[in-house]
Every structure is written in C-alpha cells, then in structure tokens.
Design a protein around this motif. Structure first.
Motif, short mmCIF file in Angstrom:
data_model
loop_
_atom_site.label_atom_id
_atom_site.label_comp_id
_atom_site.label_asym_id
_atom_site.label_seq_id
_atom_site.Cartn_x
_atom_site.Cartn_y
_atom_site.Cartn_z
N VAL A 1 0.87 -1.18 0.00
CA VAL A 1 0.00 0.00 0.00
C VAL A 1 0.90 1.23 0.00
O VAL A 1 1.94 1.25 0.66
N ASN B 1 3.36 0.82 3.67
CA ASN B 1 3.21 -0.05 4.85
C ASN B 1 4.50 -0.81 5.12
O ASN B 1 5.21 -1.23 4.20
N ALA C 1 0.46 2.34 5.56
CA ALA C 1 0.99 3.43 4.73
C ALA C 1 0.43 4.79 5.16
O ALA C 1 1.16 5.79 5.16
N GLU C 2 -0.84 4.82 5.53
CA GLU C 2 -1.49 6.09 5.89
C GLU C 2 -0.81 6.74 7.08
O GLU C 2 -0.54 7.94 7.10
N ILE D 1 -8.78 0.05 -1.66
CA ILE D 1 -8.30 0.22 -0.29
C ILE D 1 -9.28 1.05 0.54
O ILE D 1 -9.73 2.10 0.10
N PRO E 1 -9.11 2.60 4.41
CA PRO E 1 -8.20 2.72 5.56
C PRO E 1 -8.73 1.93 6.75
O PRO E 1 -9.94 1.88 6.99
#
Ligand code: THU
Length: 132
Positions: A29, A45, A57-58, A86, A88
């Motif tokens: 991601v 990630n 990743a966020e 995706i 979250p």
C-alpha cells in the motif's frame, strides 16, 4: 484551488507503494498526503515479524508530515497492488480523524477508476477527548 491533480497525487502514492516492506501479507500500500502548504508526504506499509508492530501506509505518511510541522491536510491518495479498493483500517481512521479531520481520501479501484470520499464518511463519530 488544489496544487496538484488527483492523478498526480495517485502517481506519488503508487511510487511510494514500491517501498512497502510486506513479507507477511504480501499486500503493498502507498499513501500520498497533500499538506496545507501544498507539499506532499508519502508513506508505505512496513510490516514486522512481531505482526502487531506493523504500520499502515497512511500513518507513515501522516506521521512523517506531522513530525515535520505540517498541518491543514487536504487530500490523501491511496494505492495498492491488491484487487480490492483500499479502505483505511479503523486505527488509521481514528488517527487521521484527530490530525486531519477535513481530509478527502482518494482511492483507485482495480479497474483504474479514481474515487474521492470525505474521511468522516468512513468514520462519522471518531472518539475525541476534546473538541477542536
Ligand atoms: N494496510 C495499509 O497499509 N493500509 C490500509 O489501508 C489497509 C492495510 C496494510 C497493513 C498490512 O501491512 C497490509 O496492508 C495487510 O493488511
């Protein structure tokens, strides 16, 4: 007025995805976060053999930006090499809700269609200790 296009933000997310470290899930991601001043922070990630220490990743992108003093986040593009769009995870939504409540989340589906949704449409009632 947005500084860069959705497509360009998604391109940066896709580039970041290549740096994912995912020997356990195999799912890569990438995130690209546009800050209030128009700069972009990316994240991928990063997993760990002690699985619970893995990070999405966020949160990598968000923590990079916050730790550099950035605020006023506008948009986050998310790319992955999986077939599903995706969404979250709950942990990321909670962290994003506190640090970037007005965020628009841009995703790309398996057919390449780009979609945009407000963060609070994923998590309309985030936990808060204080208002603000
Ligand atoms: N993951 C992300 O990085 N972002 C998401 O939005 C969903 C899940 C990661 C966590 C883990 O490394 C892998 O994807 C599989 O869950």
């Amino acid at each position: 007025m947005n500084d860069i296009s959705k497509e360009e933000l998604m391109k940066q997310a896709t580039g970041a995805m290549r740096n994912a470290y995912t020997p356990y899930s195999g799912l890569r991601v990438g995130a690209a976060l546009e800050t209030g001043d128009g700069t972009v922070y990316t994240g991928a990630n990063i997993e760990n053999s002690s699985y619970g220490l893995s990070i999405c990743a966020e949160r990598v992108a968000l923590f990079k930006a916050v730790s550099e003093g950035k605020t006023g986040f506008k948009r986050m593009a998310l790319a992955s090499d999986g077939t599903a769009t995706i969404v979250p995870c709950g942990a990321c939504l909670q962290v994003l809700a506190e640090l970037s409540p007005d965020l628009q989340v841009i995703t790309k589906d398996a057919d390449g269609n780009i979609q945009e949704k407000a963060l609070d449409s994923y998590l309309p009632e985030a936990f808060k200790i204080f208002e603000g």
